[in-house]
Design a protein around this motif. Structure first.
Motif, PDB file in Angstrom:
ATOM      1  N   GLY A   1       0.805  -1.217   0.000  1.00 21.13           N
ATOM      2  CA  GLY A   1       0.000   0.000   0.000  1.00 21.13           C
ATOM      3  C   GLY A   1       0.836   1.263   0.000  1.00 21.13           C
ATOM      4  N   ALA A   2       2.142   1.115   0.261  1.00 22.99           N
ATOM      5  CA  ALA A   2       2.997   2.302   0.344  1.00 22.99           C
ATOM      6  C   ALA A   2       4.386   2.003  -0.196  1.00 22.99           C
ATOM      7  CB  ALA A   2       3.104   2.766   1.791  1.00 22.99           C
ATOM      8  N   MET A   3       4.939   2.994  -0.868  1.00 23.79           N
ATOM      9  CA  MET A   3       6.358   3.027  -1.223  1.00 23.79           C
ATOM     10  C   MET A   3       6.849   4.367  -0.708  1.00 23.79           C
ATOM     11  SD  MET A   3       8.212   3.187  -4.964  1.00 23.79           S
ATOM     12  CE  MET A   3       9.856   3.872  -5.106  1.00 23.79           C
ATOM     13  N   VAL A   4       7.706   4.327   0.305  1.00 25.33           N
ATOM     14  CA  VAL A   4       8.253   5.549   0.889  1.00 25.33           C
ATOM     15  C   VAL A   4       9.734   5.550   0.577  1.00 25.33           C
ATOM     16  CG1 VAL A   4       8.643   6.812   3.031  1.00 25.33           C
ATOM     17  CG2 VAL A   4       6.518   5.543   2.707  1.00 25.33           C
ATOM     18  N   ASN A   5      10.236   6.668   0.030  1.00 23.51           N
ATOM     19  CA  ASN A   5      11.648   6.687  -0.325  1.00 23.51           C
ATOM     20  C   ASN A   5      12.355   7.911   0.230  1.00 23.51           C
ATOM     21  OD1 ASN A   5      11.528   8.843  -2.421  1.00 23.51           O
ATOM     22  ND2 ASN A   5      10.198   7.377  -3.405  1.00 23.51           N
ATOM     23  N   PHE A   6      13.675   7.788   0.247  1.00 25.77           N
ATOM     24  CA  PHE A   6      14.560   8.869   0.657  1.00 25.77           C
ATOM     25  C   PHE A   6      15.672   8.934  -0.375  1.00 25.77           C
ATOM     26  CE2 PHE A   6      18.537  10.218   2.564  1.00 25.77           C
ATOM     27  CZ  PHE A   6      18.182  11.430   3.133  1.00 25.77           C
ATOM     28  N   VAL A   7      16.012  10.157  -0.786  1.00 29.26           N
ATOM     29  CA  VAL A   7      17.115  10.369  -1.715  1.00 29.26           C
ATOM     30  C   VAL A   7      18.041  11.404  -1.106  1.00 29.26           C
ATOM     31  CG1 VAL A   7      17.775  11.189  -4.013  1.00 29.26           C
ATOM     32  CG2 VAL A   7      15.687   9.829  -3.721  1.00 29.26           C
ATOM     33  N   GLY A   8      19.312  11.055  -0.955  1.00 31.09           N
ATOM     34  CA  GLY A   8      20.318  11.980  -0.434  1.00 31.09           C
ATOM     35  C   GLY A   8      21.053  12.643  -1.583  1.00 31.09           C
ATOM     36  N   THR A   9      21.159  13.957  -1.508  1.00 30.24           N
ATOM     37  CA  THR A   9      21.805  14.743  -2.561  1.00 30.24           C
ATOM     38  C   THR A   9      23.021  15.460  -1.990  1.00 30.24           C
ATOM     39  OG1 THR A   9      19.668  15.064  -3.624  1.00 30.24           O
ATOM     40  CG2 THR A   9      21.422  16.569  -4.274  1.00 30.24           C
ATOM     41  N   VAL A  10      24.110  15.476  -2.724  1.00 31.63           N
ATOM     42  CA  VAL A  10      25.344  16.130  -2.286  1.00 31.63           C
ATOM     43  C   VAL A  10      25.142  17.648  -2.350  1.00 31.63           C
ATOM     44  CG1 VAL A  10      27.812  16.438  -2.744  1.00 31.63           C
ATOM     45  CG2 VAL A  10      26.743  14.191  -3.112  1.00 31.63           C
ATOM     46  N   ARG A  11      25.314  18.273  -1.177  1.00 29.58           N
ATOM     47  CA  ARG A  11      25.158  19.726  -1.082  1.00 29.58           C
ATOM     48  C   ARG A  11      26.462  20.426  -1.402  1.00 29.58           C
ATOM     49  NH1 ARG A  11      23.335  17.765   3.691  1.00 29.58           N
ATOM     50  NH2 ARG A  11      25.075  18.701   4.804  1.00 29.58           N
ATOM     51  N   GLU A  12      26.332  21.625  -1.958  1.00 25.63           N
ATOM     52  CA  GLU A  12      27.485  22.478  -2.216  1.00 25.63           C
ATOM     53  C   GLU A  12      27.754  23.273  -0.948  1.00 25.63           C
ATOM     54  OE1 GLU A  12      28.792  25.978  -5.359  1.00 25.63           O
ATOM     55  OE2 GLU A  12      26.908  24.914  -5.620  1.00 25.63           O
ATOM     56  N   GLU A  13      28.818  22.904  -0.235  1.00 16.90           N
ATOM     57  CA  GLU A  13      29.170  23.602   1.004  1.00 16.90           C
ATOM     58  C   GLU A  13      30.643  23.395   1.288  1.00 16.90           C
ATOM     59  OE1 GLU A  13      26.713  21.894   4.071  1.00 16.90           O
ATOM     60  OE2 GLU A  13      27.771  20.005   4.028  1.00 16.90           O
ATOM     61  N   GLY A  14      31.244  24.343   1.964  1.00 17.89           N
ATOM     62  CA  GLY A  14      32.646  24.219   2.368  1.00 17.89           C
ATOM     63  C   GLY A  14      33.617  24.077   1.220  1.00 17.89           C
ATOM     64  N   GLY A  15      33.240  24.555   0.038  1.00 13.20           N
ATOM     65  CA  GLY A  15      34.142  24.499  -1.099  1.00 13.20           C
ATOM     66  C   GLY A  15      34.275  23.138  -1.760  1.00 13.20           C
ATOM     67  N   ILE A  16      33.418  22.180  -1.382  1.00 11.75           N
ATOM     68  CA  ILE A  16      33.545  20.859  -2.015  1.00 11.75           C
ATOM     69  C   ILE A  16      32.975  20.891  -3.425  1.00 11.75           C
ATOM     70  CG2 ILE A  16      33.454  19.645   0.199  1.00 11.75           C
ATOM     71  CD1 ILE A  16      30.653  18.636  -0.675  1.00 11.75           C
ATOM     72  N   GLU A  17      33.563  20.095  -4.286  1.00 16.51           N
ATOM     73  CA  GLU A  17      33.042  19.952  -5.648  1.00 16.51           C
ATOM     74  C   GLU A  17      32.376  18.595  -5.831  1.00 16.51           C
ATOM     75  OE1 GLU A  17      37.362  19.080  -7.670  1.00 16.51           O
ATOM     76  OE2 GLU A  17      36.950  21.009  -6.732  1.00 16.51           O
ATOM     77  N   ALA A  18      32.642  17.682  -4.883  1.00 16.40           N
ATOM     78  CA  ALA A  18      32.053  16.347  -4.919  1.00 16.40           C
ATOM     79  C   ALA A  18      32.284  15.688  -3.568  1.00 16.40           C
ATOM     80  CB  ALA A  18      32.695  15.498  -6.019  1.00 16.40           C
ATOM     81  N   LEU A  19      31.571  14.593  -3.340  1.00 18.20           N
ATOM     82  CA  LEU A  19      31.912  13.666  -2.276  1.00 18.20           C
ATOM     83  C   LEU A  19      32.398  12.399  -2.959  1.00 18.20           C
ATOM     84  CD1 LEU A  19      28.945  14.021   0.251  1.00 18.20           C
ATOM     85  CD2 LEU A  19      31.227  15.022   0.401  1.00 18.20           C
ATOM     86  N   SER A  20      33.244  11.660  -2.268  1.00 17.84           N
ATOM     87  CA  SER A  20      33.754  10.407  -2.805  1.00 17.84           C
ATOM     88  C   SER A  20      33.570   9.337  -1.740  1.00 17.84           C
ATOM     89  CB  SER A  20      35.228  10.561  -3.173  1.00 17.84           C
ATOM     90  OG  SER A  20      35.683   9.429  -3.880  1.00 17.84           O
ATOM     91  N   PHE A  21      33.218   8.121  -2.161  1.00 18.86           N
ATOM     92  CA  PHE A  21      32.864   7.073  -1.220  1.00 18.86           C
ATOM     93  C   PHE A  21      33.640   5.788  -1.491  1.00 18.86           C
ATOM     94  CE2 PHE A  21      29.252   9.868  -1.759  1.00 18.86           C
ATOM     95  CZ  PHE A  21      28.861  10.125  -0.442  1.00 18.86           C
ATOM     96  N   ASP A  22      34.065   5.148  -0.392  1.00 21.96           N
ATOM     97  CA  ASP A  22      34.604   3.791  -0.417  1.00 21.96           C
ATOM     98  C   ASP A  22      33.605   2.916   0.320  1.00 21.96           C
ATOM     99  OD1 ASP A  22      36.948   4.629  -1.652  1.00 21.96           O
ATOM    100  OD2 ASP A  22      38.073   4.755   0.221  1.00 21.96           O
ATOM    101  N   ILE A  23      33.380   1.715  -0.174  1.00 22.25           N
ATOM    102  CA  ILE A  23      32.400   0.802   0.415  1.00 22.25           C
ATOM    103  C   ILE A  23      33.074  -0.531   0.699  1.00 22.25           C
ATOM    104  CG2 ILE A  23      30.276  -0.493  -0.019  1.00 22.25           C
ATOM    105  CD1 ILE A  23      29.384   1.810  -1.850  1.00 22.25           C
ATOM    106  N   TYR A  24      32.824  -1.056   1.889  1.00 23.75           N
ATOM    107  CA  TYR A  24      33.259  -2.406   2.208  1.00 23.75           C
ATOM    108  C   TYR A  24      32.058  -3.319   1.982  1.00 23.75           C
ATOM    109  CZ  TYR A  24      35.552  -6.327   4.444  1.00 23.75           C
ATOM    110  OH  TYR A  24      36.100  -7.559   4.687  1.00 23.75           O
ATOM    111  N   ARG A  25      31.981  -3.877   0.784  1.00 20.64           N
ATOM    112  CA  ARG A  25      30.778  -4.593   0.333  1.00 20.64           C
ATOM    113  C   ARG A  25      30.350  -5.788   1.183  1.00 20.64           C
ATOM    114  NH1 ARG A  25      29.705  -4.224  -5.996  1.00 20.64           N
ATOM    115  NH2 ARG A  25      30.494  -2.131  -6.365  1.00 20.64           N
TER     116      ARG A  25
END
Length: 153
Positions: free
Chosen positions: A28-52
């Motif tokens: 009856g429901a699909m609830v979602n969340f989407v995280g977006t990279v904010r422009e702050e502190g002079g960053i041009e991107a975020l970079s991620f490492d994942i331990y799968r």
């Protein structure tokens, strides 16, 4: 449904994919969340490492927790660089009742921030810098542990 993207997530495609896969499953429901990279502190991107392997185990435990409530979890995260104004994280919970989906979404996102084995870096002037000030110690890892008079906590 755990997906890892190289670079930013194509959010419209992903949400359509999840909806298309589950819209006839009698949730009856699909609830979602989407995280977006904010422009702050002079960053041009975020970079991620994942331990799968640990991420998969953590995700499977959440999937089981949700199944006990009649719900289903989907999650996607980026590895590598994700420019500002694009998305690095998305999740959706499908549930027979909206209340379960809404409650579990909040709990899931908070636990994700605290315990998912994903390491975040700021990208500033093309250089990757560990984002320690915005990171959370992972329970039992020793990563970011602080020394206390009685030893590490």
């Amino acid at each position: 449904m755990l997906l890892i993207y190289d670079g930013p997530i194509d959010v419209p495609e992903l949400l359509a994919r999840w909806y298309g896969a589950e819209h006839k499953s009698n949730f009856g429901a699909m609830v979602n969340f989407v995280g977006t990279v904010r422009e702050e502190g002079g960053i041009e991107a975020l970079s991620f490492d994942i331990y799968r392997p640990v991420l998969q185990s953590w995700f499977d435990a959440w999937q089981k927790r949700l199944e006990e409530r009649g719900a289903l979890l989907a999650m996607a995260h980026s590895q590598g660089d994700v420019p500002v104004h694009t998305s690095s994280f998305a999740c959706a919970i499908f549930s027979p009742k909206r209340r379960v989906a809404l409650e579990m979404l909040d709990a899931f996102v908070e636990d994700f921030k605290a315990n998912a084995p994903i390491w975040k870096y700021d990208v500033v002037n093309g250089e990757r810098l560990y984002a320690k000030s915005r990171s959370t110690p992972m329970r039992g890892s020793g990563l970011l542990a602080q020394n206390t008079p009685g030893g590490a906590r």
